[in-house]
Motif scaffolding. Sequence first.
Motif, PDB file in Angstrom:
ATOM      1  N   SER A 174       0.954  -1.174  -0.036  1.00 44.30           N
ATOM      2  CA  SER A 174      -0.085   0.133  -0.017  1.00 44.30           C
ATOM      3  C   SER A 174       0.946   1.184  -0.070  1.00 44.30           C
ATOM      4  N   LEU A 175       1.860   1.095   0.927  1.00 43.30           N
ATOM      5  CA  LEU A 175       2.827   2.386   0.889  1.00 43.30           C
ATOM      6  C   LEU A 175       3.407   2.513  -0.442  1.00 43.30           C
ATOM      7  N   LEU A 176       3.953   1.527  -0.841  1.00 43.84           N
ATOM      8  CA  LEU A 176       4.639   1.849  -2.465  1.00 43.84           C
ATOM      9  C   LEU A 176       3.609   2.212  -3.550  1.00 43.84           C
ATOM     10  N   ALA A 177       2.533   1.515  -3.391  1.00 46.86           N
ATOM     11  CA  ALA A 177       1.489   2.130  -4.519  1.00 46.86           C
ATOM     12  C   ALA A 177       0.934   3.610  -4.163  1.00 46.86           C
ATOM     13  N   TRP A 178       0.964   3.734  -3.003  1.00 49.51           N
ATOM     14  CA  TRP A 178       0.629   5.321  -2.699  1.00 49.51           C
ATOM     15  C   TRP A 178       1.658   6.080  -3.274  1.00 49.51           C
ATOM     16  N   ILE A 179       2.916   5.990  -2.727  1.00 47.98           N
ATOM     17  CA  ILE A 179       3.839   6.969  -3.005  1.00 47.98           C
ATOM     18  C   ILE A 179       4.317   7.001  -4.642  1.00 47.98           C
ATOM     19  N   PHE A 180       4.384   5.791  -5.251  1.00 49.73           N
ATOM     20  CA  PHE A 180       4.954   5.704  -6.812  1.00 49.73           C
ATOM     21  C   PHE A 180       4.023   5.323  -7.592  1.00 49.73           C
ATOM     22  N   PRO A 181       4.330   5.422  -8.888  1.00 52.27           N
ATOM     23  CA  PRO A 181       3.312   5.284 -10.153  1.00 52.27           C
ATOM     24  C   PRO A 181       2.664   4.076  -9.817  1.00 52.27           C
ATOM     25  N   GLN A 182       1.602   3.982 -10.619  1.00 51.40           N
ATOM     26  CA  GLN A 182       0.519   2.626 -10.344  1.00 51.40           C
ATOM     27  C   GLN A 182       0.359   1.977 -11.763  1.00 51.40           C
ATOM     28  N   GLY A 183       1.268   1.916 -12.586  1.00 53.60           N
ATOM     29  CA  GLY A 183       1.152   1.122 -13.802  1.00 53.60           C
ATOM     30  C   GLY A 183       1.109  -0.364 -13.539  1.00 53.60           C
ATOM     31  N   PRO A 184       0.737  -1.328 -14.529  1.00 54.40           N
ATOM     32  CA  PRO A 184       0.506  -2.835 -13.931  1.00 54.40           C
ATOM     33  C   PRO A 184       1.944  -3.302 -13.578  1.00 54.40           C
ATOM     34  N   LEU A 185       3.050  -3.014 -14.242  1.00 56.61           N
ATOM     35  CA  LEU A 185       4.190  -3.619 -14.093  1.00 56.61           C
ATOM     36  C   LEU A 185       4.792  -3.052 -12.809  1.00 56.61           C
ATOM     37  N   TRP A 186       4.657  -1.785 -12.436  1.00 56.76           N
ATOM     38  CA  TRP A 186       4.820  -1.163 -11.092  1.00 56.76           C
ATOM     39  C   TRP A 186       4.003  -1.877  -9.896  1.00 56.76           C
ATOM     40  N   LEU A 187       2.796  -2.047 -10.218  1.00 59.13           N
ATOM     41  CA  LEU A 187       2.116  -2.780  -9.058  1.00 59.13           C
ATOM     42  C   LEU A 187       2.570  -4.108  -8.569  1.00 59.13           C
ATOM     43  N   MET A 188       3.013  -4.875  -9.747  1.00 63.96           N
ATOM     44  CA  MET A 188       3.403  -6.368  -9.721  1.00 63.96           C
ATOM     45  C   MET A 188       4.875  -6.381  -8.897  1.00 63.96           C
ATOM     46  N   LEU A 189       5.608  -5.155  -9.077  1.00 59.88           N
ATOM     47  CA  LEU A 189       6.802  -5.023  -8.419  1.00 59.88           C
ATOM     48  C   LEU A 189       6.484  -4.720  -7.040  1.00 59.88           C
ATOM     49  N   TYR A 190       5.631  -4.236  -6.693  1.00 58.32           N
ATOM     50  CA  TYR A 190       5.298  -3.498  -5.436  1.00 58.32           C
ATOM     51  C   TYR A 190       4.550  -4.807  -4.557  1.00 58.32           C
ATOM     52  N   VAL A 191       3.924  -5.775  -5.113  1.00 56.47           N
ATOM     53  CA  VAL A 191       3.757  -6.993  -4.736  1.00 56.47           C
ATOM     54  C   VAL A 191       4.823  -7.684  -4.378  1.00 56.47           C
ATOM     55  N   ALA A 192       5.596  -7.725  -5.329  1.00 57.42           N
ATOM     56  CA  ALA A 192       6.846  -8.676  -4.977  1.00 57.42           C
ATOM     57  C   ALA A 192       7.780  -8.065  -3.662  1.00 57.42           C
ATOM     58  N   ALA A 193       7.862  -6.766  -3.637  1.00 57.33           N
ATOM     59  CA  ALA A 193       8.601  -5.984  -2.533  1.00 57.33           C
ATOM     60  C   ALA A 193       7.895  -6.420  -1.273  1.00 57.33           C
ATOM     61  N   GLY A 194       6.534  -6.215  -1.309  1.00 57.43           N
ATOM     62  CA  GLY A 194       5.937  -6.529  -0.173  1.00 57.43           C
ATOM     63  C   GLY A 194       5.900  -8.127   0.392  1.00 57.43           C
ATOM     64  N   THR A 195       5.995  -8.947  -0.692  1.00 60.01           N
ATOM     65  CA  THR A 195       6.280 -10.294  -0.205  1.00 60.01           C
ATOM     66  C   THR A 195       7.533 -10.728   0.255  1.00 60.01           C
ATOM     67  N   LEU A 196       8.477 -10.058  -0.418  1.00 61.62           N
ATOM     68  CA  LEU A 196       9.829 -10.396   0.185  1.00 61.62           C
ATOM     69  C   LEU A 196      10.121  -9.829   1.680  1.00 61.62           C
ATOM     70  N   VAL A 197       9.419  -8.475   1.907  1.00 66.47           N
ATOM     71  CA  VAL A 197       9.651  -8.043   3.234  1.00 66.47           C
ATOM     72  C   VAL A 197       8.906  -8.853   4.098  1.00 66.47           C
ATOM     73  N   ALA A 198       7.825  -9.347   3.911  1.00 66.72           N
ATOM     74  CA  ALA A 198       6.743 -10.054   4.765  1.00 66.72           C
ATOM     75  C   ALA A 198       7.415 -11.637   5.141  1.00 66.72           C
ATOM     76  N   MET A 199       8.140 -12.010   3.946  1.00 66.88           N
ATOM     77  CA  MET A 199       8.802 -13.297   4.128  1.00 66.88           C
ATOM     78  C   MET A 199       9.831 -13.187   5.148  1.00 66.88           C
ATOM     79  N   THR A 200      10.563 -12.160   5.226  1.00 66.12           N
ATOM     80  CA  THR A 200      11.491 -11.873   5.978  1.00 66.12           C
ATOM     81  C   THR A 200      11.179 -11.742   7.581  1.00 66.12           C
ATOM     82  N   VAL A 201      10.161 -10.764   7.615  1.00 71.32           N
ATOM     83  CA  VAL A 201       9.380 -10.797   8.802  1.00 71.32           C
ATOM     84  C   VAL A 201       9.022 -11.881   9.489  1.00 71.32           C
ATOM     85  N   ASN A 202       8.312 -12.735   8.719  1.00 69.88           N
ATOM     86  CA  ASN A 202       7.895 -14.223   9.197  1.00 69.88           C
ATOM     87  C   ASN A 202       8.877 -14.935   9.329  1.00 69.88           C
TER      88      ASN A 202
END
Length: 95
Positions: free
Chosen positions: A24-52
Amino acid sequence: MLTEYLRYLGLMLGGGAVNLAVYSLLAWIFPQGPLWLMLYVAAGTLVAMTVNYLSMTRLLYRQRTETEPYRHCNFHAHCGMNIYRTWLHPLSRCR
């Protein structure tokens, strides 16, 4: 067993919240094109995997030190060795 499951569930829900927050933070701050949103999902997943992973290794399944007492176990009366440790390691002997 139920308390361990509830701790696990709580920690994993925390990781899911981190995933959603990063996306949500990345999608709110940066552009919201389809490729960008996919990269934001990947970034959120990597951070969450590390936290888990860190929450599981540091909080849920942490290794006990030798000086830390064992919970719910029995000890040999003559040497103080944990009988579960003896059962898991058949070569260990009382000293």
